[in-house]
Design a protein around this motif. Structure first.
Motif, PDB file in Angstrom:
ATOM      1  N   MET A   1       0.843  -1.183   0.000  1.00 17.30           N
ATOM      2  CA  MET A   1       0.000   0.000   0.000  1.00 17.30           C
ATOM      3  C   MET A   1       0.883   1.239   0.000  1.00 17.30           C
ATOM      4  SD  MET A   1      -1.606   0.500   3.797  1.00 17.30           S
ATOM      5  CE  MET A   1      -0.566   0.331   5.212  1.00 17.30           C
ATOM      6  N   THR A   2       0.364   2.298  -0.541  1.00 19.68           N
ATOM      7  CA  THR A   2       1.048   3.583  -0.547  1.00 19.68           C
ATOM      8  C   THR A   2       0.213   4.567   0.263  1.00 19.68           C
ATOM      9  OG1 THR A   2       1.957   3.148  -2.737  1.00 19.68           O
ATOM     10  CG2 THR A   2       1.963   5.433  -1.989  1.00 19.68           C
ATOM     11  N   ILE A   3       0.846   5.192   1.253  1.00 17.05           N
ATOM     12  CA  ILE A   3       0.166   6.192   2.067  1.00 17.05           C
ATOM     13  C   ILE A   3       1.046   7.433   2.174  1.00 17.05           C
ATOM     14  CG2 ILE A   3      -1.117   4.472   3.405  1.00 17.05           C
ATOM     15  CD1 ILE A   3       0.864   4.962   5.700  1.00 17.05           C
ATOM     16  N   SER A   4       0.446   8.506   2.634  1.00 18.91           N
ATOM     17  CA  SER A   4       1.184   9.742   2.876  1.00 18.91           C
ATOM     18  C   SER A   4       1.396   9.877   4.372  1.00 18.91           C
ATOM     19  CB  SER A   4       0.381  10.931   2.344  1.00 18.91           C
ATOM     20  OG  SER A   4       0.973  12.143   2.742  1.00 18.91           O
ATOM     21  N   VAL A   5       2.658  10.054   4.776  1.00 20.95           N
ATOM     22  CA  VAL A   5       2.992  10.276   6.181  1.00 20.95           C
ATOM     23  C   VAL A   5       3.662  11.642   6.277  1.00 20.95           C
ATOM     24  CG1 VAL A   5       4.276   9.463   8.184  1.00 20.95           C
ATOM     25  CG2 VAL A   5       3.281   7.800   6.602  1.00 20.95           C
ATOM     26  N   ASN A   6       2.982  12.578   6.925  1.00 22.48           N
ATOM     27  CA  ASN A   6       3.484  13.957   7.035  1.00 22.48           C
ATOM     28  C   ASN A   6       3.830  14.527   5.665  1.00 22.48           C
ATOM     29  OD1 ASN A   6       3.145  13.872   9.802  1.00 22.48           O
ATOM     30  ND2 ASN A   6       5.256  13.358  10.219  1.00 22.48           N
ATOM     31  N   GLY A   7       2.993  14.229   4.675  1.00 20.77           N
ATOM     32  CA  GLY A   7       3.167  14.775   3.335  1.00 20.77           C
ATOM     33  C   GLY A   7       4.152  14.017   2.459  1.00 20.77           C
ATOM     34  N   GLU A   8       4.753  12.956   2.981  1.00 17.38           N
ATOM     35  CA  GLU A   8       5.734  12.176   2.228  1.00 17.38           C
ATOM     36  C   GLU A   8       5.156  10.799   1.914  1.00 17.38           C
ATOM     37  OE1 GLU A   8      10.021  10.139   3.188  1.00 17.38           O
ATOM     38  OE2 GLU A   8       9.624  12.113   4.033  1.00 17.38           O
TER      39      GLU A   8
ATOM     40  N   ALA B   1       6.646   0.576  12.920  1.00 17.64           N
ATOM     41  CA  ALA B   1       7.486   0.450  11.722  1.00 17.64           C
ATOM     42  C   ALA B   1       8.310   1.714  11.483  1.00 17.64           C
ATOM     43  CB  ALA B   1       6.622   0.148  10.500  1.00 17.64           C
ATOM     44  N   LEU B   2       7.738   2.872  11.826  1.00 22.14           N
ATOM     45  CA  LEU B   2       8.434   4.154  11.639  1.00 22.14           C
ATOM     46  C   LEU B   2       9.253   4.539  12.868  1.00 22.14           C
ATOM     47  CD1 LEU B   2       5.592   6.151   9.853  1.00 22.14           C
ATOM     48  CD2 LEU B   2       7.594   5.075   8.812  1.00 22.14           C
ATOM     49  N   GLU B   3       9.232   3.694  13.888  1.00 27.39           N
ATOM     50  CA  GLU B   3      10.007   3.869  15.115  1.00 27.39           C
ATOM     51  C   GLU B   3       9.624   5.111  15.924  1.00 27.39           C
ATOM     52  OE1 GLU B   3      14.160   3.409  14.186  1.00 27.39           O
ATOM     53  OE2 GLU B   3      13.869   1.348  13.534  1.00 27.39           O
ATOM     54  N   TYR B   4       8.329   5.431  15.933  1.00 29.05           N
ATOM     55  CA  TYR B   4       7.812   6.479  16.820  1.00 29.05           C
ATOM     56  C   TYR B   4       7.524   5.842  18.165  1.00 29.05           C
ATOM     57  CZ  TYR B   4       7.219  10.071  13.256  1.00 29.05           C
ATOM     58  OH  TYR B   4       7.445  11.019  12.290  1.00 29.05           O
ATOM     59  N   LYS B   5       7.950   6.486  19.247  1.00 28.70           N
ATOM     60  CA  LYS B   5       7.773   5.910  20.582  1.00 28.70           C
ATOM     61  C   LYS B   5       6.691   6.637  21.381  1.00 28.70           C
ATOM     62  CE  LYS B   5      11.026   2.983  19.766  1.00 28.70           C
ATOM     63  NZ  LYS B   5      10.659   1.783  19.091  1.00 28.70           N
TER      64      LYS B   5
ATOM     65  N   ALA C   1       0.862  13.231  18.527  1.00 29.84           N
ATOM     66  CA  ALA C   1      -0.553  13.006  18.231  1.00 29.84           C
ATOM     67  C   ALA C   1      -0.641  12.531  16.787  1.00 29.84           C
ATOM     68  CB  ALA C   1      -1.349  14.291  18.421  1.00 29.84           C
ATOM     69  N   VAL C   2      -1.703  11.802  16.482  1.00 28.63           N
ATOM     70  CA  VAL C   2      -1.862  11.233  15.143  1.00 28.63           C
ATOM     71  C   VAL C   2      -3.201  11.657  14.560  1.00 28.63           C
ATOM     72  CG1 VAL C   2      -2.094   9.085  13.842  1.00 28.63           C
ATOM     73  CG2 VAL C   2      -0.427   9.235  15.690  1.00 28.63           C
ATOM     74  N   ALA C   3      -3.181  12.074  13.295  1.00 27.24           N
ATOM     75  CA  ALA C   3      -4.412  12.349  12.560  1.00 27.24           C
ATOM     76  C   ALA C   3      -4.419  11.469  11.315  1.00 27.24           C
ATOM     77  CB  ALA C   3      -4.489  13.816  12.161  1.00 27.24           C
ATOM     78  N   LEU C   4      -5.518  10.779  11.099  1.00 24.83           N
ATOM     79  CA  LEU C   4      -5.703   9.933   9.916  1.00 24.83           C
ATOM     80  C   LEU C   4      -6.758  10.580   9.040  1.00 24.83           C
ATOM     81  CD1 LEU C   4      -5.171   7.306   8.375  1.00 24.83           C
ATOM     82  CD2 LEU C   4      -6.888   6.202   9.826  1.00 24.83           C
ATOM     83  N   ASN C   5      -6.352  10.971   7.834  1.00 21.60           N
ATOM     84  CA  ASN C   5      -7.260  11.668   6.907  1.00 21.60           C
ATOM     85  C   ASN C   5      -7.907  12.868   7.597  1.00 21.60           C
ATOM     86  OD1 ASN C   5      -6.680   9.772   4.852  1.00 21.60           O
ATOM     87  ND2 ASN C   5      -8.192   8.385   5.717  1.00 21.60           N
ATOM     88  N   THR C   6      -7.097  13.649   8.293  1.00 24.21           N
ATOM     89  CA  THR C   6      -7.427  14.897   9.007  1.00 24.21           C
ATOM     90  C   THR C   6      -8.287  14.705  10.261  1.00 24.21           C
ATOM     91  OG1 THR C   6      -9.390  15.542   7.721  1.00 24.21           O
ATOM     92  CG2 THR C   6      -7.237  16.253   6.862  1.00 24.21           C
ATOM     93  N   THR C   7      -8.512  13.471  10.703  1.00 25.53           N
ATOM     94  CA  THR C   7      -9.278  13.204  11.920  1.00 25.53           C
ATOM     95  C   THR C   7      -8.332  12.656  12.975  1.00 25.53           C
ATOM     96  OG1 THR C   7     -11.265  12.703  10.641  1.00 25.53           O
ATOM     97  CG2 THR C   7     -11.198  11.909  12.915  1.00 25.53           C
ATOM     98  N   PHE C   8      -8.287  13.315  14.144  1.00 23.45           N
ATOM     99  CA  PHE C   8      -7.399  12.851  15.203  1.00 23.45           C
ATOM    100  C   PHE C   8      -7.803  11.463  15.679  1.00 23.45           C
ATOM    101  CE2 PHE C   8      -6.094  17.257  15.405  1.00 23.45           C
ATOM    102  CZ  PHE C   8      -4.732  17.111  15.586  1.00 23.45           C
TER     103      PHE C   8
ATOM    104  N   ALA D   1      -3.930   9.263   4.362  1.00 24.93           N
ATOM    105  CA  ALA D   1      -2.941  10.276   4.742  1.00 24.93           C
ATOM    106  C   ALA D   1      -2.853  10.311   6.259  1.00 24.93           C
ATOM    107  CB  ALA D   1      -3.338  11.645   4.216  1.00 24.93           C
ATOM    108  N   LEU D   2      -1.640  10.171   6.772  1.00 25.18           N
ATOM    109  CA  LEU D   2      -1.403  10.162   8.208  1.00 25.18           C
ATOM    110  C   LEU D   2      -0.495  11.336   8.552  1.00 25.18           C
ATOM    111  CD1 LEU D   2      -2.049   7.953  10.503  1.00 25.18           C
ATOM    112  CD2 LEU D   2       0.397   7.576  10.413  1.00 25.18           C
ATOM    113  N   ASP D   3      -0.885  12.094   9.572  1.00 27.32           N
ATOM    114  CA  ASP D   3      -0.046  13.178  10.077  1.00 27.32           C
ATOM    115  C   ASP D   3       0.341  12.836  11.503  1.00 27.32           C
ATOM    116  OD1 ASP D   3      -0.077  15.142   7.881  1.00 27.32           O
ATOM    117  OD2 ASP D   3      -2.230  15.145   8.258  1.00 27.32           O
ATOM    118  N   ILE D   4       1.634  12.872  11.776  1.00 25.26           N
ATOM    119  CA  ILE D   4       2.158  12.605  13.117  1.00 25.26           C
ATOM    120  C   ILE D   4       2.704  13.935  13.621  1.00 25.26           C
ATOM    121  CG2 ILE D   4       3.758  11.236  14.480  1.00 25.26           C
ATOM    122  CD1 ILE D   4       3.706   9.197  12.119  1.00 25.26           C
ATOM    123  N   LEU D   5       2.096  14.441  14.679  1.00 28.00           N
ATOM    124  CA  LEU D   5       2.381  15.784  15.157  1.00 28.00           C
ATOM    125  C   LEU D   5       3.059  15.754  16.517  1.00 28.00           C
ATOM    126  CD1 LEU D   5      -1.196  16.998  14.299  1.00 28.00           C
ATOM    127  CD2 LEU D   5       0.821  17.321  12.891  1.00 28.00           C
TER     128      LEU D   5
END
Length: 66
Positions: A1-8, A25-29, A33-40, A56-60
């Motif tokens: 699968m192809t997804i966007s993580v923080n715009g990448e 997998a991305l080694e975040y500990k 905060a996480v938003a999936l398709n702009t929803t926290f 699209a996933l944003d890790i803030l």
């Protein structure tokens, strides 16, 4: 699968995975905060919230300031 993580764009072999699997997998500990398709996403639902192709996933990280 192809997804966007923080715009990448990121490519994974799995067809879908949980937010927890992706964070591991991305080694975040801790400390974000996480938003999936702009929803926290609540951290209590990371195991059950599934990510699929095209999402699209944003890790803030928290920011200090005044």
């Amino acid at each position: 699968m192809t997804i966007s993580v923080n715009g990448e764009k990121k490519v994974f072999e799995k067809a879908q995975m949980s937010v927890r699997e992706l964070l591991d997998a991305l080694e975040y500990k801790v400390g974000f905060a996480v938003a999936l398709n702009t929803t926290f996403v609540l951290n209590t639902t990371y195991e059950t919230t599934m990510i699929k192709d095209g999402d699209a996933l944003d890790i803030l990280a928290p920011v200090q300031g005044g």
